[in-house]
Write a protein that holds these residues in place. Structure first.
Motif, PDB file in Angstrom:
ATOM      1  N   LYS A 100      -3.766  17.858  18.423  1.00  0.00           N
ATOM      2  CA  LYS A 100      -2.410  18.228  18.015  1.00  0.00           C
ATOM      3  C   LYS A 100      -1.529  16.996  17.867  1.00  0.00           C
ATOM      4  O   LYS A 100      -0.718  16.909  16.948  1.00  0.00           O
ATOM      5  N   GLU A 101      -1.667  16.034  18.785  1.00  0.00           N
ATOM      6  CA  GLU A 101      -0.868  14.798  18.715  1.00  0.00           C
ATOM      7  C   GLU A 101      -1.237  13.947  17.509  1.00  0.00           C
ATOM      8  O   GLU A 101      -0.400  13.251  16.962  1.00  0.00           O
ATOM      9  N   SER A 102      -2.492  13.970  17.121  1.00  0.00           N
ATOM     10  CA  SER A 102      -2.944  13.124  16.008  1.00  0.00           C
ATOM     11  C   SER A 102      -3.100  13.913  14.717  1.00  0.00           C
ATOM     12  O   SER A 102      -3.800  13.479  13.808  1.00  0.00           O
ATOM     13  N   GLN A 103      -2.448  15.037  14.631  1.00  0.00           N
ATOM     14  CA  GLN A 103      -2.587  15.920  13.472  1.00  0.00           C
ATOM     15  C   GLN A 103      -2.209  15.235  12.170  1.00  0.00           C
ATOM     16  O   GLN A 103      -2.825  15.448  11.140  1.00  0.00           O
ATOM     17  N   GLN A 104      -1.215  14.379  12.206  1.00  0.00           N
ATOM     18  CA  GLN A 104      -0.755  13.698  10.993  1.00  0.00           C
ATOM     19  C   GLN A 104      -1.406  12.325  10.807  1.00  0.00           C
ATOM     20  O   GLN A 104      -1.118  11.632   9.843  1.00  0.00           O
ATOM     21  N   ASP A 105      -2.243  11.912  11.747  1.00  0.00           N
ATOM     22  CA  ASP A 105      -2.864  10.587  11.692  1.00  0.00           C
ATOM     23  C   ASP A 105      -4.380  10.734  11.603  1.00  0.00           C
ATOM     24  O   ASP A 105      -5.052  11.015  12.592  1.00  0.00           O
ATOM     25  N   LEU A 106      -4.905  10.558  10.391  1.00  0.00           N
ATOM     26  CA  LEU A 106      -6.336  10.753  10.148  1.00  0.00           C
ATOM     27  C   LEU A 106      -7.197   9.779  10.951  1.00  0.00           C
ATOM     28  O   LEU A 106      -8.263  10.143  11.446  1.00  0.00           O
ATOM     29  N   LYS A 107      -6.725   8.563  11.114  1.00  0.00           N
ATOM     30  CA  LYS A 107      -7.491   7.557  11.846  1.00  0.00           C
ATOM     31  C   LYS A 107      -7.680   7.979  13.308  1.00  0.00           C
ATOM     32  O   LYS A 107      -8.777   7.890  13.852  1.00  0.00           O
ATOM     33  N   LYS A 108      -6.608   8.457  13.942  1.00  0.00           N
ATOM     34  CA  LYS A 108      -6.710   8.908  15.331  1.00  0.00           C
ATOM     35  C   LYS A 108      -7.599  10.149  15.436  1.00  0.00           C
ATOM     36  O   LYS A 108      -8.336  10.308  16.405  1.00  0.00           O
ATOM     37  N   THR A 109      -7.518  11.024  14.439  1.00  0.00           N
ATOM     38  CA  THR A 109      -8.343  12.227  14.445  1.00  0.00           C
ATOM     39  C   THR A 109      -9.824  11.849  14.409  1.00  0.00           C
ATOM     40  O   THR A 109     -10.625  12.367  15.186  1.00  0.00           O
ATOM     41  N   TRP A 110     -10.196  10.933  13.519  1.00  0.00           N
ATOM     42  CA  TRP A 110     -11.599  10.513  13.432  1.00  0.00           C
ATOM     43  C   TRP A 110     -12.036   9.760  14.680  1.00  0.00           C
ATOM     44  O   TRP A 110     -13.184   9.866  15.116  1.00  0.00           O
ATOM     45  N   LYS A 111     -11.123   9.015  15.281  1.00  0.00           N
ATOM     46  CA  LYS A 111     -11.451   8.317  16.521  1.00  0.00           C
ATOM     47  C   LYS A 111     -11.806   9.337  17.605  1.00  0.00           C
ATOM     48  O   LYS A 111     -12.774   9.166  18.341  1.00  0.00           O
ATOM     49  N   CYS A 112     -11.035  10.412  17.658  1.00  0.00           N
ATOM     50  CA  CYS A 112     -11.289  11.480  18.624  1.00  0.00           C
ATOM     51  C   CYS A 112     -12.614  12.186  18.326  1.00  0.00           C
ATOM     52  O   CYS A 112     -13.397  12.449  19.243  1.00  0.00           O
ATOM     53  N   ILE A 113     -12.872  12.476  17.063  1.00  0.00           N
ATOM     54  CA  ILE A 113     -14.131  13.130  16.682  1.00  0.00           C
ATOM     55  C   ILE A 113     -15.322  12.261  17.064  1.00  0.00           C
ATOM     56  O   ILE A 113     -16.301  12.737  17.645  1.00  0.00           O
ATOM     57  N   ASN A 114     -15.224  10.973  16.767  1.00  0.00           N
ATOM     58  CA  ASN A 114     -16.322  10.060  17.112  1.00  0.00           C
ATOM     59  C   ASN A 114     -16.496   9.936  18.618  1.00  0.00           C
ATOM     60  O   ASN A 114     -17.617   9.786  19.105  1.00  0.00           O
ATOM     61  N   GLU A 115     -15.396  10.009  19.362  1.00  0.00           N
ATOM     62  CA  GLU A 115     -15.485   9.974  20.817  1.00  0.00           C
ATOM     63  C   GLU A 115     -16.220  11.211  21.331  1.00  0.00           C
ATOM     64  O   GLU A 115     -17.093  11.117  22.194  1.00  0.00           O
ATOM     65  N   ILE A 116     -15.901  12.370  20.776  1.00  0.00           N
ATOM     66  CA  ILE A 116     -16.557  13.619  21.186  1.00  0.00           C
ATOM     67  C   ILE A 116     -18.050  13.563  20.871  1.00  0.00           C
ATOM     68  O   ILE A 116     -18.883  13.964  21.677  1.00  0.00           O
ATOM     69  N   LEU A 117     -18.391  13.029  19.690  1.00  0.00           N
ATOM     70  CA  LEU A 117     -19.793  12.965  19.276  1.00  0.00           C
ATOM     71  C   LEU A 117     -20.557  11.828  19.942  1.00  0.00           C
ATOM     72  O   LEU A 117     -21.767  11.707  19.781  1.00  0.00           O
ATOM     73  N   GLY A 118     -19.831  10.962  20.644  1.00  0.00           N
ATOM     74  CA  GLY A 118     -20.482   9.844  21.327  1.00  0.00           C
ATOM     75  C   GLY A 118     -20.822   8.693  20.408  1.00  0.00           C
ATOM     76  O   GLY A 118     -21.657   7.862  20.732  1.00  0.00           O
ATOM     77  N   ARG A 119     -20.190   8.647  19.252  1.00  0.00           N
ATOM     78  CA  ARG A 119     -20.442   7.545  18.314  1.00  0.00           C
ATOM     79  C   ARG A 119     -19.613   6.339  18.721  1.00  0.00           C
ATOM     80  O   ARG A 119     -18.441   6.453  19.035  1.00  0.00           O
ATOM     81  N   LYS A 120     -20.245   5.201  18.699  1.00  0.00           N
ATOM     82  CA  LYS A 120     -19.528   3.957  18.959  1.00  0.00           C
ATOM     83  C   LYS A 120     -19.724   3.065  17.758  1.00  0.00           C
ATOM     84  O   LYS A 120     -20.816   2.959  17.220  1.00  0.00           O
ATOM     85  N   ARG A 121     -18.666   2.415  17.369  1.00  0.00           N
ATOM     86  CA  ARG A 121     -18.729   1.571  16.175  1.00  0.00           C
ATOM     87  C   ARG A 121     -19.262   0.202  16.560  1.00  0.00           C
ATOM     88  O   ARG A 121     -18.663  -0.517  17.345  1.00  0.00           O
ATOM     89  N   HIS A 122     -20.393  -0.130  15.982  1.00  0.00           N
ATOM     90  CA  HIS A 122     -21.008  -1.435  16.213  1.00  0.00           C
ATOM     91  C   HIS A 122     -21.131  -2.140  14.875  1.00  0.00           C
ATOM     92  O   HIS A 122     -22.128  -2.017  14.188  1.00  0.00           O
ATOM     93  N   ASN A 123     -20.114  -2.839  14.493  1.00  0.00           N
ATOM     94  CA  ASN A 123     -20.157  -3.566  13.234  1.00  0.00           C
ATOM     95  C   ASN A 123     -20.340  -5.045  13.566  1.00  0.00           C
ATOM     96  O   ASN A 123     -19.383  -5.756  13.803  1.00  0.00           O
ATOM     97  N   ARG A 124     -21.585  -5.477  13.607  1.00  0.00           N
ATOM     98  CA  ARG A 124     -21.886  -6.850  14.011  1.00  0.00           C
ATOM     99  C   ARG A 124     -21.401  -7.881  13.005  1.00  0.00           C
ATOM    100  O   ARG A 124     -21.223  -9.034  13.336  1.00  0.00           O
ATOM    101  N   LEU A 125     -21.186  -7.481  11.758  1.00  0.00           N
ATOM    102  CA  LEU A 125     -20.747  -8.433  10.750  1.00  0.00           C
ATOM    103  C   LEU A 125     -19.348  -8.958  11.044  1.00  0.00           C
ATOM    104  O   LEU A 125     -18.991 -10.040  10.625  1.00  0.00           O
TER     105      LEU A 125
END
Length: 166
Positions: A42-67
């Protein structure tokens, strides 16, 4: 068996209480988790970046961009080494030993091993745009191909400059 049961205090009564409390704990934990993520969404409803961060946190995805940890030239050289040797390395993985030039299967795909890097390449803005527009919209990793295509006219000069500076 009698000794281990007595020393740990594990009886049927204790085990049943443990299971009961564990279920109670799991139910409370799941409800609180639901309430927490519901509030975050609800807090990140207008912020797509925060929404995806939350989704990735729930799914256990961690961003590993070694480049992102490489300097410009180091990243370019690593890309060059990878792409110059990709066929050779695939053959090594497939056959398990150093393929020789007399091997008919090897010579079909890679008549001679390239050892030079691609350092004399000059990138052109139109070529970068062409590559961006050829991306498959249904396949993405961190950046949506649709978004890249929308900003292509502004993105391609920047990418061209970066590629040519390496």
């Amino acid at each position: 068996a009698v000794v281990s049961t007595q020393s740990t205090g594990r009886t049927n009564s204790n085990w049943n209480k443990y299971i009961e409390y564990k279920r109670l704990f799991d139910n409370i934990k799941n409800k609180e988790k639901f309430i927490y993520y519901n509030r975050i969404f609800k807090e990140s409803q207008q912020d797509l970046k925060k929404t995806w961060k939350c989704i990735n946190e729930i799914l256990g995805r961690k961003r590993h961009n070694r480049l992102l940890t490489f300097t410009g030239k180091e990243a370019a050289h690593d890309f060059n080494r990878y792409f110059v040797n990709i066929a050779h390395n695939l053959l090594l993985d497939t056959y398990g030993n150093e393929p020789n030039s007399s091997s008919s299967e090897y010579s079909k795909f890679m008549p001679e091993q390239l050892t030079e890097e691609l350092s004399d390449c000059e990138f052109v803005c139109k070529d970068v745009e062409k590559i961006i527009y050829s991306l498959n919209d249904s396949k993405s990793t961190y950046f949506s191909p649709k978004v890249l295509k929308l900003i292509c006219s502004r993105l391609s000069p920047v990418l061209t400059k970066i590629f040519n500076s390496c």
